[in-house]
Each structure stands twice: as structure tokens, then as C-alpha cells.
Write a protein that holds these residues in place. Sequence first.
Motif, PDB file in Angstrom:
ATOM      1  N   GLY A 412       0.812  -1.207   0.000  1.00 44.45           N
ATOM      2  CA  GLY A 412       0.000   0.000   0.000  1.00 44.45           C
ATOM      3  C   GLY A 412       0.843   1.254   0.000  1.00 44.45           C
ATOM      4  N   ASP A 413       1.937   1.240   0.784  1.00 45.97           N
ATOM      5  CA  ASP A 413       2.827   2.395   0.852  1.00 45.97           C
ATOM      6  C   ASP A 413       3.456   2.679  -0.514  1.00 45.97           C
ATOM      7  OD1 ASP A 413       4.446   4.369   2.526  1.00 45.97           O
ATOM      8  OD2 ASP A 413       6.037   3.183   1.621  1.00 45.97           O
ATOM      9  N   ALA A 414       3.875   1.610  -1.201  1.00 48.06           N
ATOM     10  CA  ALA A 414       4.467   1.788  -2.539  1.00 48.06           C
ATOM     11  C   ALA A 414       3.442   2.380  -3.503  1.00 48.06           C
ATOM     12  CB  ALA A 414       4.981   0.451  -3.063  1.00 48.06           C
ATOM     13  N   LEU A 415       2.206   1.884  -3.437  1.00 47.30           N
ATOM     14  CA  LEU A 415       1.165   2.366  -4.348  1.00 47.30           C
ATOM     15  C   LEU A 415       0.786   3.819  -4.054  1.00 47.30           C
ATOM     16  CD1 LEU A 415      -1.036  -0.857  -4.429  1.00 47.30           C
ATOM     17  CD2 LEU A 415       0.291   0.088  -6.335  1.00 47.30           C
ATOM     18  N   VAL A 416       0.831   4.201  -2.771  1.00 48.13           N
ATOM     19  CA  VAL A 416       0.578   5.614  -2.416  1.00 48.13           C
ATOM     20  C   VAL A 416       1.607   6.506  -3.096  1.00 48.13           C
ATOM     21  CG1 VAL A 416       0.652   7.310  -0.553  1.00 48.13           C
ATOM     22  CG2 VAL A 416      -0.573   5.162  -0.222  1.00 48.13           C
TER      23      VAL A 416
END
Length: 527
Positions: A412-416
Amino acid sequence: MSGRQHRETELARRIRARGLAAGRSAAQIAEEIHEKCGAQFGTTRIKGHRLAHGIALADVIEQIRALFERDAKPAPGIGETLLSAYESGLKRPGPEYLHYLCTVYRVEPVALGYEGPCICGHGHKMPGVVRGDLQEGKPDTSPGPRELWIKQTTSDSSADGGEEDENVLRRTLLGLLAGGTVALDGQVLGSVESIRRRMDDTLVSATVSPAMLDQWEEATVGFGRQYMNTPPLRLLCDVLLEFSSVRKAMERRQPVDLQERLCRMAAQLAGLSGMIMINLGDHRMARSFFRTGRTAADETGDRALRAWVTAREALVPLYYGDPREALNLAKKSRDMAGETPCAARAMAPVVEARAIAMLSGNPAGGSGRKDVVDQAKRALSRARAAFSQMTTAEQEDVAFGYTERQLYFHQGDALVRLGQAMEADLILEQALTKYGPSDWLDPTLIKLDRAKCKVMEGDIEEALSIATKTVSGLGEGCRPEILMQRAQEVVQLVESRAPDHPHLKAYLDALRSVPVTEPVVLRGGNA
């Protein structure tokens, strides 16, 4: 009770009766019980003290619980099984339980068979008790347990130079256990660095029993379990005291199999210390610990362990340095792991994806945006495939393994960072459901990432509501630098979209309650 235990108890009872009749203290009686029963039944010093008092395991447990209640602490988890393990020598009490056992028996740790001082730093002997010669009942001019420890400390300090560093950590730990406020100041950091350097010296320069190694390995695993729900400075003190014990055991070369186990523990404890230093915001010290961890891991020849240390080290530049370096370290970790199913094989591609995402907004990053997103998503796909091949034990280990909830969070952090707000928000929402009520660090970071998603989706009010509620709910011991840095990112994102939003001031006020520019101050106790 077995026949052997019955005979041990009967002999101890006779020794106690004669000792009381002669006017001897409980400590003297305990010493005689250890001397005479130990030869026949292997009676330990700590068990000798219970037998000298003529009480059962349950009586000791109740006294410890009463002391915890007196000190306004939550009920302890110690029970008869754990105390019995201490008495049989299978386990060693941690600093807090050892302090309360010393309080119950009114002796110092050395009298119970444990080296070093109590974390409280003062004596436990009963006022007014006069020691006498054990055999004759005559006045005893020899030093007592506390004096013996002071003498031993002086000797050890001159030979080792590390006792004072350990005492600094013990005093810090005591302050945290008491619920006080302790600053991460120069003295504490100096002791942390000294302990790490001495491990470096020992690694390049170490006999210890397999039972003691088993206890240290259990403690190391236990620290890993505490990583997600214990304030960083409190955990760092515990980890480094164990780290120092392992170093002392390595001062003389051990048989190959024992030496490898010690090196493994050194690598894990150094790596865990590096992870904690990241959370505390000291990236220089974090790098030093990971370097020590690599040195220790290289001694084991374990590809998976070496890859784990390197993957964890990649988080330093990911959070505090150049994402290009993080990308290079992640690839190095992946190469070390090779085809071996392990935590690093899943973790390294995730770090790659996060580093690629951070580089996506930098023209020097190279590829166009669609290519960058595709590249990062391929890395995440490799991570999911590698995760499915890990053992169940590794999938449940938050520190030395890689869990499903961490995988969701980091995806999720990467996609943010890639700007994929809708997809990221769904994954982060799933990640939150996998954390328990005592976990605080990752869930807080996830909530702040979700706030970013809401900003990117145009819902500034919802974003600030999530962020303000998240930050306001944190205790002082739960505001490490890494978290406050992420909280500032929400501010920057909102200011780039709606700098005059009416709810922004409330969020800024919540952040200012613990200024990021001041030294990190942590309070003892769990979140």
C-alpha cells in the motif's frame, strides 16, 4: 511430588530447622541448602532461597503479584511453571522479574545465582539482619552479595570496560519500567555505540553451555515478538543487555556449532537494534548496527540471514537517504537470497518497489511514469510469489520474518507513492484489519498513508480527520522520528492542494504537541 523431590525437600527442611534454631539468617540457610542439596539433587541457589524460607512456589508468586500491585503495575505474567523453570536452571528471569525475586528474598542477584546488579541499583537486604558464619554462627566479616557484586563489577570493568555502559542501560530501563520520562541523550547513545563496537572487536578477535544458548535464543525470538508493541527505547535497553551477554560469551572461541549459534544471535540482535534505531530517528547508529549484523551474519554462512540483514539495512536510505541506495541494497539482498525461500526474498522486492516509487517523482529516476508503475508492480508481484513460499513460522515473525500484514502495508505504501490512491487505500484498509489492539507503529503509519490517499482523491476534510485523530491518540512513548516524519508528509501534501483548509490548523496543533526538532523523549510502558 517425585521421590527425589521429596528427599530434597526433607533434607532442606532439616537444614532450615537447624539453621533457625542456631539463629542464622534465611540467606545463610539458603547457602547451606544449596551446598548440601545441590551436591545430591542439583538444587540451584534460587531454589535454595525458597526452601530456606519454607514456602511454596505459589507463595512466591503471590508475593510478586502483591509487589506489582504495590508499584501500580499491571498484573505480572509469571506463574508457577515459569518460576519452576527458573529454579531448575532452564530459564533465566528477565531484569524486572529478577528485581522482584530479589525483593521477595531480600538478596542481590548474585545470591540467587545470577551475575550483575539488579536494575534498581540498590540493595535488597533486610535492614537489621546481621550475617554470621554459616557453619559456626560467628560474626562474618566477609563481604555480602552486594559487596561481592561491587568487587566483581570493579574487576570486570577494568578488564572489560563495558559494565558502566550496561549500567547506563539498566538505569534507563528502570526509569522506563517505573513510568518515568527518559531522554535519548548523549550518555545513552554513547553506551549503545560502545556495546556495538565491543561486539565488532569480539567478532574479529570466544565455552558456553547449550542450555544458556537456548535461553538466549528464546530471548532473541521474544524481543522480535515485542518489536511491534513495545516503545523503542524500552526495547532497545532489553535487546542491548542481551547483546552484551552474547558478546561476553564470544570473547573466547567456542566449538564451531556453538560459535555459529552465537554469531546468528549477534546478527539478529544487531539487526533488531538497527531497526529500533531507525524508529528512533538515528540513521547513523542504525547503519552501524547493520554493519555489525553483516559481520556476524557472514560468520554463519547463512544466505537467508545475510540477506535479511541487508534487506533491513535498505530501509535506512529508504527513509532517511537516497532511494537509489535503498534500491541497490534491496537488489543485493535479493541476490544473496537466491532461490532460498526466506523472508528477505519477499521483503527485498517490496523495498525495490518502494524505492522505485520514491524515484518516480525525480527526473533523474529515468523511465516514464507508466514504465515506473509497471516496474514497481512487477516487483510487488515477485514479493507476493516469494511470500507464498515462506514457512508459516517466518510468515508470523514480525521482526526476523515477514508477515502478511507487513506485506499489505508495504504494498500500500508503494502504491501511495506511485499515486495509485484508490488501489492503495483498499490494500491499506485490508492491512489494518490484520493488526491487533496492542500494535501501534505500523497501524499508525498505515492510517497516515490512508490520509494521503484521501488527499489525492480530493477528500481533504476526511484526510485531516484521519490524520488528526491518529496523531492525537499517540502517547509520548509512541512518537518516534520515523512516525513524525510521515505525519509531516501529510501536511506537505495538504498544503500543496488546499493550504487554507480550515481543519489544517487543528492537525498542525496536534503535531506541535511533540516538536519534531527536539530530542526524542520516550515514556515507559506499552502503547
